[in-house]
Design a protein around this motif. Structure first.
Motif, short mmCIF file in Angstrom:
data_model
loop_
_atom_site.label_atom_id
_atom_site.label_comp_id
_atom_site.label_asym_id
_atom_site.label_seq_id
_atom_site.Cartn_x
_atom_site.Cartn_y
_atom_site.Cartn_z
N UNK B 71 0.85 -1.20 0.00
CA UNK B 71 0.00 0.00 0.00
C UNK B 71 0.88 1.25 0.00
N UNK B 72 1.91 1.25 0.83
CA UNK B 72 2.81 2.41 0.93
C UNK B 72 3.56 2.63 -0.39
N UNK B 73 3.99 1.53 -1.01
CA UNK B 73 4.71 1.63 -2.30
C UNK B 73 3.82 2.24 -3.37
N UNK B 74 2.57 1.74 -3.44
CA UNK B 74 1.66 2.22 -4.48
C UNK B 74 1.30 3.69 -4.24
N UNK B 75 1.10 4.05 -2.97
CA UNK B 75 0.81 5.44 -2.64
C UNK B 75 1.96 6.34 -3.11
N UNK B 76 3.17 5.87 -2.93
CA UNK B 76 4.36 6.64 -3.33
C UNK B 76 4.41 6.77 -4.86
N UNK B 77 4.16 5.66 -5.54
CA UNK B 77 4.15 5.68 -7.01
C UNK B 77 3.13 6.70 -7.53
N UNK B 78 2.00 6.79 -6.83
CA UNK B 78 0.93 7.70 -7.25
C UNK B 78 1.19 9.14 -6.80
N UNK B 79 2.31 9.38 -6.15
CA UNK B 79 2.66 10.74 -5.75
C UNK B 79 1.90 11.24 -4.54
N UNK B 80 1.32 10.33 -3.77
CA UNK B 80 0.50 10.74 -2.63
C UNK B 80 1.32 11.33 -1.49
N UNK B 81 2.65 11.14 -1.55
CA UNK B 81 3.53 11.66 -0.49
C UNK B 81 4.19 12.98 -0.91
N UNK B 82 3.71 13.58 -1.99
CA UNK B 82 4.39 14.75 -2.52
C UNK B 82 3.78 16.08 -2.07
N UNK B 83 2.79 16.01 -1.22
CA UNK B 83 2.14 17.22 -0.70
C UNK B 83 1.65 18.16 -1.80
N UNK B 106 -7.31 12.60 1.66
CA UNK B 106 -7.12 11.14 1.60
C UNK B 106 -6.21 10.73 0.46
N UNK B 107 -6.09 11.60 -0.53
CA UNK B 107 -5.29 11.26 -1.72
C UNK B 107 -4.03 12.11 -1.79
N UNK B 108 -3.67 12.68 -0.64
CA UNK B 108 -2.41 13.42 -0.55
C UNK B 108 -2.46 14.81 -1.17
N UNK B 109 -3.67 15.31 -1.41
CA UNK B 109 -3.79 16.63 -2.04
C UNK B 109 -4.44 17.61 -1.05
N UNK B 110 -3.85 18.79 -0.92
CA UNK B 110 -4.42 19.80 -0.02
C UNK B 110 -5.10 20.90 -0.83
#
Lengths: 227, 227
Positions: B71-83, B106-110
């Protein structure tokens, strides 16, 4: 209509062809080559010919496609001439936006009723559409037997509402709930509009663009150079 | 992140994996085989292994996948950790629904600001978000430099508004206008939510289902039988 199995990618391109042909028709273009159509749609001419060949022969060597005839064929393939009817279930913001701003009739679908739980909404027409009480859902859907239900209820009610609709004979659900509906052993066609998936895909492509720009910038620096 | 070219079909499946892994995590499942994951997602195990192999090796022979790590890997691939930050442009029904009901975070977007032309809306907060006057769009977007613009303006203003956003440095547009944006020579990422295409695809699958049922019914009749 005789049916051959067509790939989902081709099916997903059909509405894009339709929109492009509408635009061409509106600008007075009455025929177009696969080359020119391809250029305008970022597809190769052979891709276009291959897509249409799934449904028979539409073009003519050396002439190209007749815009209005091709448009009519694609509309027929998409079932736009079948007089589908629909009910909209859940008149929250999304449901309201669809009733007010989405031209169902442009796509061959007639919206015949809406449903909501909010007492002050029930009985009042919205966009010319009567809003019924959600508690009468199965009775009224049973009477109207619409082909499609536009599902706009809150997530929590998505599956229970979908089950009622399927049991009442609805054949297709246009699902705006962002919930993957769980309808085992049902042949109901479900078409999902997943906002979240779309935003996540945007995040992916954006990350890709940023990484590529960074990589390009770092390649431009001379080795050993500091900045 | 090192980038290899990944097919759009794989990218479109990533959010579905994410949602499934979230569900599994919530139900307390901490590891899963590609076989079981495939069964739950209507994909073959080899399809799943192939999808993930685009991004490196996540699973382990005989163990399967660790749900939270994958889950963490896929979230990272999707750019969810990029603020990523976003502004929402056009607070009509759709825009309002997104602000009120869609969990961007929820999808890393503010979501940092909204814009509209309606005077009674400007200056009042909606869902904790200040609504700015549309005439200040380029100034405020220039100050906030959001990564994403959520475009919810009426069709007629879609292209002009998109051009302003791109010129002000927005890198991605999440397009709800149902208009194919015309932004030549721009590297802006555009992600479209085309309601019309989705409804038309539903019409296609529904027609297919009806024709197949008709064909089946007519095959069942004994040759020569009248009804």
């Amino acid at each position: 209509m005789k049916r051959v199995k067509v790939s989902n990618n081709v099916i997903r391109r059909l509405p894009r062809y339709l929109q492009k042909l509408d635009e061409l028709g509106e600008s007075g273009v009455d025929r177009i080559s696969s080359g020119e159509l391809g250029r305008q749609m970022n597809l190769t001419p052979s891709q276009i010919r291959q897509d249409f060949s799934c449904f028979g022969e539409f073009g003519q060597q050396g002439y190209g496609y007749n815009v209005s005839a091709l448009r009519a064929e694609i509309a027929k393939i998409l079932g736009m001439d079948r007089n589908f009817t629909a009910v909209l279930v859940g008149v929250g913001n999304i449901g309201h936006a669809l009733i007010d701003h989405f031209s169902f009739s442009n796509y061959g679908v007639k919206l015949v009723a809406a449903f909501d739980v909010k007492k002050d909404m029930v009985g009042t027409p919205i966009g010319g559409l009567i809003v019924h009480d959600m508690k009468d859902l199965s009775t009224i859907v049973g009477e109207l037997h619409p082909d499609i239900a536009v599902l706009c209820v809150p997530k929590f009610y998505a599956n229970d509402t979908a089950k009622i609709l399927v049991n009442t004979g609805v054949k297709g659900i246009w699902n705006f709930t962002n919930v993957e509906l769980d309808l085992p052993e049902s042949s109901t066609v479900i078409e999902n509009i997943y906002f979240s998936d779309s935003l996540l895909a945007l995040g992916y492509y954006l990350s890709e663009r940023i990484d590529e720009a960074d990589a390009k910038a770092s390649r431009k620096r001379i080795p050993g150079e500091t900045r």
